[in-house]
Structures are given as structure tokens and as C-alpha cells.
Scaffold this motif. Structure first.
Motif, PDB file in Angstrom:
ATOM      1  N   PRO A  56       6.965  14.316  16.868  1.00  0.00           N
ATOM      2  CA  PRO A  56       8.023  15.337  16.897  1.00  0.00           C
ATOM      3  C   PRO A  56       8.589  15.806  18.361  1.00  0.00           C
ATOM      4  CG  PRO A  56       5.747  15.816  15.678  1.00  0.00           C
ATOM      5  CD  PRO A  56       5.592  14.542  16.268  1.00  0.00           C
ATOM      6  N   PRO A  57       7.771  16.228  19.413  1.00  0.00           N
ATOM      7  CA  PRO A  57       8.268  16.439  20.564  1.00  0.00           C
ATOM      8  C   PRO A  57       9.205  15.344  21.195  1.00  0.00           C
ATOM      9  CG  PRO A  57       6.015  16.178  21.031  1.00  0.00           C
ATOM     10  CD  PRO A  57       6.056  16.256  19.457  1.00  0.00           C
ATOM     11  N   LEU A  58       8.698  14.167  20.873  1.00  0.00           N
ATOM     12  CA  LEU A  58       9.267  13.166  21.431  1.00  0.00           C
ATOM     13  C   LEU A  58      10.787  12.897  21.011  1.00  0.00           C
ATOM     14  CD1 LEU A  58       9.174  10.315  23.324  1.00  0.00           C
ATOM     15  CD2 LEU A  58       8.081   9.134  21.353  1.00  0.00           C
ATOM     16  N   ILE A  59      10.751  12.942  19.590  1.00  0.00           N
ATOM     17  CA  ILE A  59      11.998  12.902  18.805  1.00  0.00           C
ATOM     18  C   ILE A  59      13.153  13.849  19.467  1.00  0.00           C
ATOM     19  CG2 ILE A  59      13.118  12.841  16.570  1.00  0.00           C
ATOM     20  CD1 ILE A  59      10.703  11.982  15.453  1.00  0.00           C
ATOM     21  N   VAL A  60      12.678  14.963  19.526  1.00  0.00           N
ATOM     22  CA  VAL A  60      13.626  16.258  19.899  1.00  0.00           C
ATOM     23  C   VAL A  60      14.103  15.757  21.491  1.00  0.00           C
ATOM     24  CG1 VAL A  60      13.576  18.610  20.682  1.00  0.00           C
ATOM     25  CG2 VAL A  60      12.530  17.864  18.543  1.00  0.00           C
ATOM     26  N   ALA A  89      13.832   4.073  27.745  1.00  0.00           N
ATOM     27  CA  ALA A  89      13.300   5.072  28.562  1.00  0.00           C
ATOM     28  C   ALA A  89      12.260   6.022  27.631  1.00  0.00           C
ATOM     29  CB  ALA A  89      14.336   6.265  29.122  1.00  0.00           C
ATOM     30  N   ALA A  90      12.577   6.216  26.396  1.00  0.00           N
ATOM     31  CA  ALA A  90      11.556   6.934  25.636  1.00  0.00           C
ATOM     32  C   ALA A  90      10.215   5.830  25.571  1.00  0.00           C
ATOM     33  CB  ALA A  90      11.973   6.986  24.426  1.00  0.00           C
ATOM     34  N   PHE A  91      10.215   4.547  25.355  1.00  0.00           N
ATOM     35  CA  PHE A  91       9.127   3.671  25.293  1.00  0.00           C
ATOM     36  C   PHE A  91       8.293   3.712  26.608  1.00  0.00           C
ATOM     37  CE2 PHE A  91       7.318  -0.751  25.952  1.00  0.00           C
ATOM     38  CZ  PHE A  91       6.387  -0.396  24.791  1.00  0.00           C
ATOM     39  N   VAL A  92       9.280   3.622  27.744  1.00  0.00           N
ATOM     40  CA  VAL A  92       8.427   3.532  29.070  1.00  0.00           C
ATOM     41  C   VAL A  92       7.814   4.774  29.405  1.00  0.00           C
ATOM     42  CG1 VAL A  92       8.840   3.434  31.323  1.00  0.00           C
ATOM     43  CG2 VAL A  92      10.142   1.855  29.872  1.00  0.00           C
TER      44      VAL A  92
END
Length: 311
Positions: free
Chosen positions: A227-231, A122-125
């Protein structure tokens, strides 16, 4: 006359030690280690991951092997000893005679696999669509963000239930359902960050060099949106684990032959008022500790990766 004047001073002796360079990774580790609570939560989560990974070797029983289950050992209290095998059930058994300790270890494997797997995809998409919307703008941005708004307007659990009602039970179907209901969170978060980064000089320089759009997005824009994506990914893993447990509790998650923590909790729900609390209690505690540890780590990551949020 001496070669040195009376007012001169001898140079201070050097110890010969070269100060260690302050790298971004070292600074990140030191900042993260400042919170003992988050550090302890990380240790607990890593221990849970190790237990889940090595469950086939450390679990007293394989709860997925029906040949190892004895219905006569059903609903035994914690600490009971099986009359047939002599095995000690430290956390008791469920109604199928499944060792609760082994069931929790194997259930963690399913919960972590579903949660982490769905969150990564889901993060990749979501990140790809979010960066595309921010970089392209115009109609592309409008269409993608209206899809995001439409997705977020539906209750998550209701959307997942509708998808699973169509796809049916199964681990892969649960992962697909979670990806569909989660990608919008990543897309909105990444788009907001990408809109700011798109106005930076390095993006203009890359465009002046006539670099391909794909390279600009994934080689230049994406790293600065991490950074925000990791969180968000950390928080969404905990959310996906909780959602999978909810779906399994309702009977629309993983199959009964491969129970997750949610299904283990559901197996003991009807026995809660009859004094057989352990069937649901211990899997619930394991689920709670897993989710809380991930949330504590994600909350501190947000403070470390965004210094403006530090108190």
C-alpha cells in the motif's frame, strides 16, 4: 387441531438473492469512487495514456519523420492551413514546422515511458533494499540507510544533471539517471513499513518454519508493504515526468529528433515574448494536466489505502 399453534408466525419469504461478498478489491473500488475529483483525474489520465499509446495511428503527422516536416510551415498560428500539403495545424507549428498537436501526442509517449519506466525499476530496487535493511538489521541496515541519506542530501535536479553530463543524452540514459535519483525514496518508505511488519506473528511463524530469507521477504513481507509503495510509486511517476521535462528543457534530456513535452516547451521558449505563445503553451498545458491528474489519483490512493488519513 391445526399443526401450527395460534401464536406461531409464518417464516418471511426470501427473495432468493444471495448478497454479494465484500471482497477487498470491491471495497477498494467503492472507496476510491467516493471522490469524484480523483475518479475524474483517473479518467483523464487513462485518456492521456490511450492518446500516447495510439499516437502513431491518430496523430495527423509523425513529428519524428524529418521527411514530413516543411521549414516553410514553421511557427504557423493555431488553425493555419499548410500551403504545401493543405494540412490544418489546429495547435499551430513550432520553428521546425512540426505540428504541435502531433508533437504533444508523441511527446506524451516519451514522457510517460520515461516516467513509468524509471519509477517501476526504481521501486523494485528501492523496495528490495528497504526490505533487506529492515529484515537484516545491524550493519546491513546501517550501510543501506546511510546510502539513502547520502542520496537524499543532494538536490535531485543537480544529481540528475551530473549523471547525464557523464552519460550523455538519450532516453535510456535519462531513465538510468532517474532511477539513481529516485530509488532512495522507495527504500526509506518501504523500510519504515517493513520494520513494523517484521514484528508481526506471521514473520515469526515463517522463520520458525525455516523458510528461505528470500521467500520470507518477497512472499510474505513485500505484499504487506505494497500500500505505501503504490502511493509513493504513483507520486514518483509524476515527479519523474516533471524531472524529465526539466532535463529536456535544459538540453540534457531526450535527443532533439525524439522530443518530449519538455523539449517542445524549450523549443518555443525564445518565442514567448514575440507573440508565438502556442509553441510552449500547449505542451505546457499537456504536461500540467498529466502531472496534476497523477497527483490527484496518488493523493486519494493514500487516503484509501490508509484509513487513518480519512477525514
Amino acid at each position: 387441531m391445526s399443526a401450527t399453534t395460534a401464536g406461531s408466525t409464518a417464516p418471511a419469504p426470501t427473495s432468493g438473492k444471495v448478497p454479494r461478498a465484500e471482497t477487498p478489491l470491491r471495497r477498494f473500488i467503492l472507496d476510491f469512487a467516493e471522490s469524484k475529483l480523483a475518479l475524474g483525474a483517473l479518467v483523464v489520465f487513462l485518456a492521456i495514456v490511450l492518446v500516447a499509446v495510439f499516437a502513431p495511428w491518430i496523430a495527423p503527422q509523425n513529428p519524428y519523420d524529418l521527411a514530413q516536416l516543411d521549414i516553410m510551415d514553421g511557427r504557423l498560428e493555431p488553425g493555419s492551413v499548410s500551403e504545401g500539403t493543405g494540412m490544418t495545424y489546429w495547435l499551430g507549428t513550432d520553428d521546425q514546422g512540426r505540428d504541435m498537436l502531433s508533437g504533444i501526442m508523441y511527446g506524451l509517449r516519451i514522457s510517460l515511458l520515461v516516467g513509468a519506466g524509471s519509477a517501476i525499476v526504481a521501486a523494485f530496487v528501492g523496495a528490495s533494499l528497504g526490505m533487506l535493511a529492515a529484515y537484516a538489521g545491524g550493519r546491513t541496515d546501517t550501510v543501506i540507510m546511510r546510502l539513502v541519506d547520502l542520496q537524499l542530501s543532494f538536490p535531485t535536479i543537480l544529481s540528475a544533471l551530473m549523471i547525464l553530463a557523464f552519460l550523455g543524452k538519450g532516453i535510456m540514459n535519462v531513465v538510468i539517471a532517474l532511477i539513481i535519483v529516485e530509488w532512495a525514496y522507495y527504500a526509506r518508505t518501504v523500510r519504515g513499513t517493513a520494520l513494523v511488519e517484521r514484528r508481526r506473528e506471521y514473520i515469526e511463524a515463517a522463520q520458525c518454519l525455516a523458510l528461505p530469507t528470500r521467500r520470507i521477504i518477497f512472499r510474505h513481507l513485500l505484499p504487506n508493504c505494497m500500500p505505501p509503495l503504490i502511493v509513493v510509486a504513483t507520486i514518483q511517476i509524476a515527479r519523474a515526468i516533471a524531472l524529465e521535462a526539466t532535463l529536456s528543457f535544459l538540453g540534457l534530456g531526450v535527443p532533439i529528433t525524439e522530443p518530449s513535452l519538455g523539449l517542445l516547451i524549450a523549443n518555443g521558449y525564445e518565442y514567448m515574448l514575440s507573440g508565438k505563445y502556442w509553441i510552449s503553451f500547449y505542451p505546457g498545458i499537456a504536461l500540467l494536466i498529466t502531472i496534476v491528474s497523477i497527483n490527484l489519483v496518488g493523493d486519494h490512493l493514500r487516503d484509501v489505502l490508509n484509513p487513518r488519513l480519512k477525514k
